[in-house]
Scaffold this active site. Sequence first.
Site, mmCIF file in Angstrom:
data_model
loop_
_atom_site.group_PDB
_atom_site.id
_atom_site.type_symbol
_atom_site.label_atom_id
_atom_site.label_comp_id
_atom_site.label_asym_id
_atom_site.label_seq_id
_atom_site.Cartn_x
_atom_site.Cartn_y
_atom_site.Cartn_z
ATOM 1 N N ARG A 91 3.022 46.106 16.750
ATOM 2 C CA ARG A 91 2.785 44.668 16.963
ATOM 3 C C ARG A 91 4.036 43.907 16.570
ATOM 4 O O ARG A 91 4.734 44.317 15.641
ATOM 5 C CB ARG A 91 1.648 44.154 16.083
ATOM 6 C CG ARG A 91 0.350 44.797 16.331
ATOM 7 C CD ARG A 91 -0.454 44.010 17.335
ATOM 8 N NE ARG A 91 -1.647 44.790 17.649
ATOM 9 C CZ ARG A 91 -2.511 44.467 18.574
ATOM 10 N NH1 ARG A 91 -2.346 43.369 19.291
ATOM 11 N NH2 ARG A 91 -3.551 45.233 18.800
ATOM 12 N N ILE A 92 4.211 42.792 17.238
ATOM 13 C CA ILE A 92 5.340 41.936 16.881
ATOM 14 C C ILE A 92 4.901 41.001 15.757
ATOM 15 O O ILE A 92 3.874 40.325 15.860
ATOM 16 C CB ILE A 92 5.815 41.136 18.115
ATOM 17 C CG1 ILE A 92 6.338 42.132 19.168
ATOM 18 C CG2 ILE A 92 6.896 40.134 17.732
ATOM 19 C CD1 ILE A 92 6.623 41.515 20.513
ATOM 20 N N ASN A 107 12.289 48.354 9.350
ATOM 21 C CA ASN A 107 11.599 48.945 10.496
ATOM 22 C C ASN A 107 12.283 50.252 10.864
ATOM 23 O O ASN A 107 13.497 50.390 10.734
ATOM 24 C CB ASN A 107 11.660 47.968 11.680
ATOM 25 C CG ASN A 107 10.937 48.500 12.907
ATOM 26 O OD1 ASN A 107 9.833 49.004 12.804
ATOM 27 N ND2 ASN A 107 11.560 48.409 14.073
ATOM 28 N N HIS A 109 12.840 52.774 14.029
ATOM 29 C CA HIS A 109 12.766 52.705 15.495
ATOM 30 C C HIS A 109 13.380 53.968 16.103
ATOM 31 O O HIS A 109 14.497 54.355 15.726
ATOM 32 C CB HIS A 109 13.503 51.459 15.997
ATOM 33 C CG HIS A 109 13.394 51.301 17.468
ATOM 34 N ND1 HIS A 109 12.254 50.793 18.079
ATOM 35 C CD2 HIS A 109 14.245 51.620 18.470
ATOM 36 C CE1 HIS A 109 12.432 50.788 19.382
ATOM 37 N NE2 HIS A 109 13.622 51.295 19.652
HETATM 38 C C1 GRF Z 1 8.241 56.764 14.970
HETATM 39 O O1 GRF Z 1 8.975 57.529 15.876
HETATM 40 C C2 GRF Z 1 8.873 55.418 14.744
HETATM 41 O O2 GRF Z 1 10.263 55.435 14.872
HETATM 42 C C3 GRF Z 1 8.285 54.595 15.860
HETATM 43 O O3 GRF Z 1 6.962 55.034 15.971
HETATM 44 C C4 GRF Z 1 6.871 56.396 15.551
HETATM 45 C C5 GRF Z 1 5.787 56.447 14.506
HETATM 46 O O4 GRF Z 1 5.313 57.739 14.318
HETATM 47 N N1 GRF Z 1 8.428 53.189 15.608
HETATM 48 P P1 GRF Z 1 4.278 58.097 13.159
HETATM 49 O O5 GRF Z 1 3.065 57.167 13.338
HETATM 50 O O6 GRF Z 1 4.979 57.849 11.863
HETATM 51 O O7 GRF Z 1 3.925 59.520 13.368
#
Ligand code: GRF
Length: 191
Positions: A91-92, A107, A109
Site C-alpha cells: 500500500r502507498i 522500505n 524493494h
Molecule cells: C520482498 O521481495 C520485498 O522486497 C518486496 O516484497 C517482497 C516481500 O516478501 N517489497 P516477503 O513477504 O517478505 O516474503
Amino acid sequence: MSGRIVVLISGSGSNMDALAAACERDEVPGRIMAVFADRDCGGIELARERGIEAEVVEPKQYLDRADWCEALAKRVESHDPDLVVSAGFMRILTPSFVDAFEDRLINLHPSLLPDFPGAHAVRDALEAGVDLTGTTVHFVDREVDHGPVITQERVRIEPGDTEESLHERIKAVEHRVLPRVVGELLTRMRP
Ligand code: GRF
C-alpha cells in the site's frame, strides 16, 4: 539498549521472519514489537508463531485512505518505534504517515532503484531483458519507492528465470541484507 522495530507487511512475511530470527539470535540489537498488515496474510501467522503481536488494519474498515493511514500511524506510534520497516507492504503510505516517521521509516524493494519501482519490479526487470537486478533498502520519502538509498545488492538474472525463481533468489539476498541494515541503523541510533 534494544531498538524497537515495527514491521509492515502484506504477504508471506519471509523478510519479517528473517529479521525476527536475527533479533532472536542477537545479531540485531533490537526486537520486533509489532507487525501490521493491510490484509490477512501468511506473515501475520508467522509473527504470531514467534510470539510477536500482529494485527491486520484493513483499509476497507475506514472512510478513506487518509483515515486508514492515520489509524495505522497511531497503532504503529503506540509501540514507540525506533525503526519502522516496510517489508513487502503493498500500500502507498500517505505523506502524513511518511512525515510522522521521518528518518525512521525504511522500505525494502526488489530491484535496483531507481530502476523498476512499483508493485511488479521483478516482472518488469525480466520483461525489460536486463542481466542484473537486485534489491534496495531505502529511507521512505513522499514518492513511491523513492528516498535516500541505504544499500543495494545485485542479483544476476539467469537464462530461463521466471518471475518466481528470480524473486526467490532476490528474497534469499534480502533475508541477509535487511537484518544487516536494521542492525546498522539501530546501532547508529542507539550506540
Ligand atoms: C520482498 O521481495 C520485498 O522486497 C518486496 O516484497 C517482497 C516481500 O516478501 N517489497 P516477503 O513477504 O517478505 O516474503
